[in-house]
Enzyme design. Structure first.
Site, PDB file in Angstrom:
ATOM      1  N   ASP A 134       0.887  -1.262  -0.128  1.00 60.56           N
ATOM      2  CA  ASP A 134       0.016  -0.024  -0.019  1.00 60.56           C
ATOM      3  C   ASP A 134       0.905   1.266   0.073  1.00 60.56           C
ATOM      4  O   ASP A 134       1.986   1.203  -0.179  1.00 60.56           O
ATOM      5  CB  ASP A 134      -0.836  -0.095   1.100  1.00 60.56           C
ATOM      6  CG  ASP A 134      -0.366   0.378   2.615  1.00 60.56           C
ATOM      7  OD1 ASP A 134       0.910   0.423   2.440  1.00 60.56           O
ATOM      8  OD2 ASP A 134      -1.050   0.233   3.394  1.00 60.56           O
ATOM      9  N   CYS A 169       3.177  -3.081   3.944  1.00 63.68           N
ATOM     10  CA  CYS A 169       2.423  -2.032   4.273  1.00 63.68           C
ATOM     11  C   CYS A 169       3.274  -1.131   5.369  1.00 63.68           C
ATOM     12  O   CYS A 169       4.411  -1.424   5.597  1.00 63.68           O
ATOM     13  CB  CYS A 169       1.019  -2.322   4.714  1.00 63.68           C
ATOM     14  SG  CYS A 169       0.967  -3.460   6.324  1.00 63.68           S
ATOM     15  N   THR A 200       3.169  -1.018   8.950  1.00 62.03           N
ATOM     16  CA  THR A 200       3.676  -1.877   9.969  1.00 62.03           C
ATOM     17  C   THR A 200       3.796  -3.458   9.595  1.00 62.03           C
ATOM     18  O   THR A 200       4.366  -4.182  10.267  1.00 62.03           O
ATOM     19  CB  THR A 200       2.561  -1.894  11.115  1.00 62.03           C
ATOM     20  OG1 THR A 200       1.433  -2.310  10.613  1.00 62.03           O
ATOM     21  CG2 THR A 200       2.267  -0.586  11.534  1.00 62.03           C
ATOM     22  N   GLY A 201       3.207  -3.916   8.442  1.00 62.03           N
ATOM     23  CA  GLY A 201       3.202  -5.340   8.062  1.00 62.03           C
ATOM     24  C   GLY A 201       1.770  -6.007   8.774  1.00 62.03           C
ATOM     25  O   GLY A 201       1.804  -6.905   8.240  1.00 62.03           O
ATOM     26  N   ILE A 202       1.406  -5.408   9.864  1.00 63.94           N
ATOM     27  CA  ILE A 202       0.078  -6.005  10.343  1.00 63.94           C
ATOM     28  C   ILE A 202      -1.171  -6.337   9.622  1.00 63.94           C
ATOM     29  O   ILE A 202      -1.696  -7.343   9.540  1.00 63.94           O
ATOM     30  CB  ILE A 202      -0.121  -5.397  11.763  1.00 63.94           C
ATOM     31  CG1 ILE A 202       0.996  -5.215  12.930  1.00 63.94           C
ATOM     32  CG2 ILE A 202      -1.314  -5.797  12.549  1.00 63.94           C
ATOM     33  CD1 ILE A 202       0.964  -4.289  13.666  1.00 63.94           C
ATOM     34  N   GLY A 203      -1.363  -5.157   8.884  1.00 63.96           N
ATOM     35  CA  GLY A 203      -2.724  -5.428   8.142  1.00 63.96           C
ATOM     36  C   GLY A 203      -2.406  -6.340   7.172  1.00 63.96           C
ATOM     37  O   GLY A 203      -3.413  -7.057   6.947  1.00 63.96           O
ATOM     38  N   MET A 204      -1.469  -6.469   6.187  1.00 60.98           N
ATOM     39  CA  MET A 204      -1.254  -7.267   5.205  1.00 60.98           C
ATOM     40  C   MET A 204      -1.038  -8.538   5.663  1.00 60.98           C
ATOM     41  O   MET A 204      -1.476  -9.439   4.957  1.00 60.98           O
ATOM     42  CB  MET A 204       0.169  -7.075   4.312  1.00 60.98           C
ATOM     43  CG  MET A 204       0.144  -5.495   3.681  1.00 60.98           C
ATOM     44  SD  MET A 204      -1.078  -5.857   2.202  1.00 60.98           S
ATOM     45  CE  MET A 204      -0.534  -4.410   1.044  1.00 60.98           C
ATOM     46  N   HIS A 255      10.414 -23.467   9.859  1.00 60.86           N
ATOM     47  CA  HIS A 255       9.340 -24.173  10.718  1.00 60.86           C
ATOM     48  C   HIS A 255       8.162 -23.937  10.210  1.00 60.86           C
ATOM     49  O   HIS A 255       7.283 -24.672  10.385  1.00 60.86           O
ATOM     50  CB  HIS A 255       9.588 -23.360  12.014  1.00 60.86           C
ATOM     51  CG  HIS A 255      10.625 -23.960  12.969  1.00 60.86           C
ATOM     52  ND1 HIS A 255      10.913 -23.792  14.289  1.00 60.86           N
ATOM     53  CD2 HIS A 255      11.651 -24.495  12.532  1.00 60.86           C
ATOM     54  CE1 HIS A 255      11.696 -24.439  14.726  1.00 60.86           C
ATOM     55  NE2 HIS A 255      12.580 -24.734  13.661  1.00 60.86           N
ATOM     56  N   ARG A 296       8.522 -32.745  11.822  1.00 61.48           N
ATOM     57  CA  ARG A 296       7.559 -32.448  12.769  1.00 61.48           C
ATOM     58  C   ARG A 296       6.828 -31.134  12.501  1.00 61.48           C
ATOM     59  O   ARG A 296       5.583 -30.985  12.769  1.00 61.48           O
ATOM     60  CB  ARG A 296       8.059 -32.232  14.334  1.00 61.48           C
ATOM     61  CG  ARG A 296       9.021 -31.351  14.413  1.00 61.48           C
ATOM     62  CD  ARG A 296       9.731 -31.127  15.612  1.00 61.48           C
ATOM     63  NE  ARG A 296      10.427 -30.228  16.225  1.00 61.48           N
ATOM     64  CZ  ARG A 296      11.647 -29.796  15.685  1.00 61.48           C
ATOM     65  NH1 ARG A 296      12.340 -30.597  14.804  1.00 61.48           N
ATOM     66  NH2 ARG A 296      12.162 -28.811  15.918  1.00 61.48           N
ATOM     67  N   HIS A 297       7.436 -30.243  11.540  1.00 66.01           N
ATOM     68  CA  HIS A 297       6.934 -29.095  11.282  1.00 66.01           C
ATOM     69  C   HIS A 297       5.780 -29.344  10.177  1.00 66.01           C
ATOM     70  O   HIS A 297       4.966 -28.683  10.229  1.00 66.01           O
ATOM     71  CB  HIS A 297       7.914 -28.013  10.786  1.00 66.01           C
ATOM     72  CG  HIS A 297       9.090 -27.830  11.775  1.00 66.01           C
ATOM     73  ND1 HIS A 297       8.981 -27.220  12.924  1.00 66.01           N
ATOM     74  CD2 HIS A 297      10.387 -28.166  11.748  1.00 66.01           C
ATOM     75  CE1 HIS A 297       9.879 -27.194  13.684  1.00 66.01           C
ATOM     76  NE2 HIS A 297      11.032 -27.553  13.027  1.00 66.01           N
TER      77      HIS A 297
HETATM   78  C1  RB5 Z   1      -1.650   3.024   6.528  1.00 65.05           C
HETATM   79  O1  RB5 Z   1      -1.638   4.291   6.960  1.00 65.05           O
HETATM   80  C2  RB5 Z   1      -1.490   2.017   7.394  1.00 65.05           C
HETATM   81  O2  RB5 Z   1      -2.416   1.783   8.201  1.00 65.05           O
HETATM   82  C3  RB5 Z   1      -0.901   0.643   6.621  1.00 65.05           C
HETATM   83  O3  RB5 Z   1       0.136   0.825   5.918  1.00 65.05           O
HETATM   84  C4  RB5 Z   1      -0.615  -0.519   7.631  1.00 65.05           C
HETATM   85  O4  RB5 Z   1       0.221  -0.358   8.414  1.00 65.05           O
HETATM   86  C5  RB5 Z   1      -1.815  -1.232   8.378  1.00 65.05           C
HETATM   87  O5  RB5 Z   1      -1.652  -2.347   9.010  1.00 65.05           O
END
Ligand code: RB5
Length: 148
Positions: free
Chosen positions: A8, A66, A68-72, A99, A133-134
């Protein structure tokens, strides 16, 4: 190896850097699924494109970036046969392959410097799954009831 990459607006600059890095590698065929500029977009749209390509076997692996990488990560792991791993360093990249047989690498541009990100990609590409095992544990994940 065929690889799809997407991001993004929070990850597109790092995506461009990683594409250049992978092109130098030569062994990897990279398809860029966007986005390719700073305009605000929604990460689920780009996560879906790459995760679908991996899930349907159009490509062998995917990379998603993205802020943080969390949303993706949340998006990609909703797709069948996708094992997306959010990696922050050499160790997590190595373990995600050994693993977890991760087939999608996720990174956060606002978290990582380019040097560390490049090292993560290199390690993630080169490290093999250990199986054994993995594999049994991955089989258990495959048997879980899909999320609605
Ligand atoms: C965009 O501002 C931000 O929310 C997105 O890139 C990402 O970090 C979401 O997890």
């Amino acid at each position: 190896m065929k690889l799809a990459i997407g991001a993004d607006h929070g990850g597109w600059e790092l995506k461009q850097y990683i594409i250049d890095l992978l092109k130098k590698n030569g062994v990897i065929e990279v398809s860029d699924y966007g986005t390719s500029g700073p305009n605000s977009v929604d990460y689920p749209d780009y996560g879906k494109k790459v995760a679908e390509a991996v899930s349907n076997g159009v490509v062998d692996r995917g990379i998603l970036i993205c802020g943080t990488g969390i949303g993706m990560s949340i998006v990609a792991n909703r797709f069948p046969k996708v094992r997306a791993a959010l990696c922050h360093d050499h160790f997590t990249a190595k373990m995600s392959r050994q693993h977890n047989d991760a087939n999608v690498l996720v990174m956060g541009e606002r978290v990582l410097g380019k040097g560390v990100a490049g090292e993560i990609v290199q390690t993630w590409i080169e490290t093999a799954f250990e199986g054994g095992r993995h594999q049994l544990r991955l089989d258990k994940i495959g048997q879980l009831v899909p999320q609605k």
